[in-house]
Design a protein around this motif. Sequence first.
Motif, PDB file in Angstrom:
ATOM      1  N   GLN A 176       0.834  -1.191   0.000  1.00 47.60           N
ATOM      2  CA  GLN A 176       0.000   0.000   0.000  1.00 47.60           C
ATOM      3  C   GLN A 176       0.876   1.252   0.000  1.00 47.60           C
ATOM      4  OE1 GLN A 176      -2.568  -0.435   3.431  1.00 47.60           O
ATOM      5  NE2 GLN A 176      -4.041  -1.665   2.277  1.00 47.60           N
ATOM      6  N   SER A 177       0.286   2.388  -0.390  1.00 46.41           N
ATOM      7  CA  SER A 177       1.009   3.656  -0.418  1.00 46.41           C
ATOM      8  C   SER A 177       0.074   4.786  -0.034  1.00 46.41           C
ATOM      9  CB  SER A 177       1.620   3.898  -1.801  1.00 46.41           C
ATOM     10  OG  SER A 177       0.611   3.899  -2.800  1.00 46.41           O
ATOM     11  N   TYR A 210       5.618   4.562   0.187  1.00 45.36           N
ATOM     12  CA  TYR A 210       5.246   3.226  -0.273  1.00 45.36           C
ATOM     13  C   TYR A 210       5.716   2.202   0.755  1.00 45.36           C
ATOM     14  CZ  TYR A 210       4.839   5.630  -4.762  1.00 45.36           C
ATOM     15  OH  TYR A 210       4.493   6.498  -5.767  1.00 45.36           O
ATOM     16  N   ARG A 211       4.870   1.242   1.030  1.00 43.96           N
ATOM     17  CA  ARG A 211       5.300   0.078   1.785  1.00 43.96           C
ATOM     18  C   ARG A 211       5.153  -1.116   0.846  1.00 43.96           C
ATOM     19  NH1 ARG A 211       2.885  -2.728   7.355  1.00 43.96           N
ATOM     20  NH2 ARG A 211       4.709  -4.059   7.708  1.00 43.96           N
ATOM     21  N   PHE A 212       6.277  -1.648   0.392  1.00 43.35           N
ATOM     22  CA  PHE A 212       6.252  -2.705  -0.602  1.00 43.35           C
ATOM     23  C   PHE A 212       5.865  -4.042   0.030  1.00 43.35           C
ATOM     24  CE2 PHE A 212       9.579  -0.101  -3.066  1.00 43.35           C
ATOM     25  CZ  PHE A 212       8.570   0.609  -3.709  1.00 43.35           C
ATOM     26  N   TYR A 271       9.841   0.260   3.430  1.00 45.50           N
ATOM     27  CA  TYR A 271       9.251   1.566   3.138  1.00 45.50           C
ATOM     28  C   TYR A 271      10.157   2.335   2.165  1.00 45.50           C
ATOM     29  CZ  TYR A 271       6.197   0.941   7.213  1.00 45.50           C
ATOM     30  OH  TYR A 271       5.270   0.485   8.109  1.00 45.50           O
ATOM     31  N   ASN A 298      -3.376   3.024  -5.354  1.00 41.55           N
ATOM     32  CA  ASN A 298      -2.373   3.061  -4.282  1.00 41.55           C
ATOM     33  C   ASN A 298      -1.924   1.680  -3.825  1.00 41.55           C
ATOM     34  OD1 ASN A 298      -2.396   5.863  -4.328  1.00 41.55           O
ATOM     35  ND2 ASN A 298      -3.867   6.033  -2.665  1.00 41.55           N
ATOM     36  N   SER A 309       0.595  -1.671  -4.700  1.00 41.48           N
ATOM     37  CA  SER A 309       1.795  -2.022  -5.444  1.00 41.48           C
ATOM     38  C   SER A 309       1.995  -3.525  -5.456  1.00 41.48           C
ATOM     39  CB  SER A 309       3.024  -1.322  -4.849  1.00 41.48           C
ATOM     40  OG  SER A 309       3.248  -1.731  -3.517  1.00 41.48           O
ATOM     41  N   SER A 330       3.261   0.349  -8.972  1.00 38.92           N
ATOM     42  CA  SER A 330       2.283   0.910  -8.038  1.00 38.92           C
ATOM     43  C   SER A 330       1.202   1.668  -8.795  1.00 38.92           C
ATOM     44  CB  SER A 330       2.972   1.858  -7.054  1.00 38.92           C
ATOM     45  OG  SER A 330       2.037   2.470  -6.192  1.00 38.92           O
ATOM     46  N   THR A 336      -0.205   4.470  -8.829  1.00 39.02           N
ATOM     47  CA  THR A 336      -0.130   5.869  -8.439  1.00 39.02           C
ATOM     48  C   THR A 336       0.295   6.696  -9.645  1.00 39.02           C
ATOM     49  OG1 THR A 336       2.116   5.393  -7.615  1.00 39.02           O
ATOM     50  CG2 THR A 336       0.347   5.495  -5.983  1.00 39.02           C
TER      51      THR A 336
END
Length: 435
Positions: free
Chosen positions: A86-87, A106-108, A113, A176, A178, A191, A193
Motif C-alpha cells: 500500500q502507499s 510506499y510500503r512494498f 518503506y 495506491n 503495489s 504501483s 499511483t
Amino acid sequence: MTDPSLKKTPLASWHREHGARMTEFGGWDMPLFYPPGILKEHLRTRAWAGLFDVSHMGRFAFRGPRTPDFLRFALSNDAAALGAGQSQYTLIPKEDGSALDDAFLYRFQSGEYLLVVNAANAPADAVHLTALAEGFGVELEDRTSQTAMFALQGPASWEILRRAAPGLPDTMPGRNRSFPLSLAQSDCVVSGTGYTGEPIGFEIFLPADKAEAIWTRLMEVGRPLGLGPIGLGARDSLRLEASLPLFGHEGGVDPDGGPMPILAVPTSRFGVSWKDAGRDFVGRAALVRQVAALQAGLAGGGDGGDDAALPRRVRPLAVLDSGVARHGDAVLVGHETVGRITSGSAAPYWNWAVLAQDERTPPPAKNPLLPGEQDAEDWSRLTGKRPIALAYVNVRLREDLAPEVLSRGRRLRAAWVDRHGRGDVPPYFRPIVTT
C-alpha cells in the motif's frame, strides 16, 4: 551545450536521440517535450497512454526496527495505516505548519518503506529526515542513483503492462496498491499511483542499469495502443488540469515568499491523518490551528477561526476571457487584490461530444487517431483549449463574488470552479469546460 553539472537519468541519451527538447529541472537534465509538442503529448495521455521518465525524483529507503515510529513522527500522514503493498500521499511538515516537501510513501510487499520526494528538495529532505531519524536509531539510504522510476499513465496503461508482462490478470489492482513484476527479465515494483489525474495509471520502480531495456520494451508493446514518450511540459499541464499541486507553487512558500500553511492546499487533506488522536508528529499543533481556521473560513466566519494560522487557500479558477493566467498574476474582486495565481496554463482537451457523434468514443477502441496523424481540420474539431489556473486567495472570500485576473495589464473575467476535470469514472479523465 549540456551543462555538465546537471544530473542525468539513465535515459538521458535516449531522450536526445528521439528529439526531446531538454531543460534543467531541479538540478537534472530532463525532457521538456518531444517532436509532437506539449499539447499533443497531453492529449495522447488522456486518450491512450503516456510514458514519463521520472527518475529525477528522490527515493529514500530506511533501515532500523523503529522505522514505523520514525515515519509516524516525521510525516504528516500515518505510516501505521499502510499494509504491505500500500502507499499514501504525505507531507514532510515543519514545526510552523508549512511543508519542507510533499511526498509519497510506499510500503512494498517485502515490508520495506520507500519515500519518493521532489527532485529539487531531495538534498534538503535528506538532511532534515536524517537528523530526525537519528533519534529513532534509523538510517536513511538514498537510492536515487541506483534505481530508476517511470510513470505509465492513461486509459491503455493496464493493457500495456499486460502485454509487456504476460500473465497479469484482467482485473487491475486497486489505487495506491503495489506489486512485484518482472519486466524485460528484471525485477520491478509497480504501483497504482501517478501525477496526472488519470483514473488508470502506474509508477514503476526498477534497477537503473535496466532502465533503457524496460523503457524500450514498454514502447514496443505500447505503440499500437497509442503510447508515446511524454515530457515535463505535458506533465505540468496534466497535473494542473487535475488540480494537483506543484510544490513550490502550491506548497512550501506562498507567492510572496512566506511559508504556505499545509492545509491551504486542498489535496493536503489526503496527506494529514488525525485518526490516532495520540500520535505526535512534527507541526501537529500548528496544523490543529489550521483546521479550525479552515473550518471557520469555509463556514463564512464565526468563532474559532485564526486568520494568522490560515489566511489564504488554494482554489481552482477558470478564465472566461481570451488570455492566460500566469504564476504571480493578481486575482481581483472589484478593486481589491484578494490573492495571486500560483499555476496557470492553456490546457488542451478532447471534445467528447464530437467524438461521440463521430462514433469515436472511446478513442483507443474506435478509429484511434494518434496525435500528428490527422489533418488540421479534423484535429480542430476533435480538440479544444481553455485557460485554467490555481489561485492562492483569502480564505474567507465569498463564493458569490466574481473574480478577475490581472494579466499583462488586462483584467480577465474568471470563475471559481470545484475542479478542471474529473477522473473518478474510469477509464477516461473528462475535462470540465467552464464558459
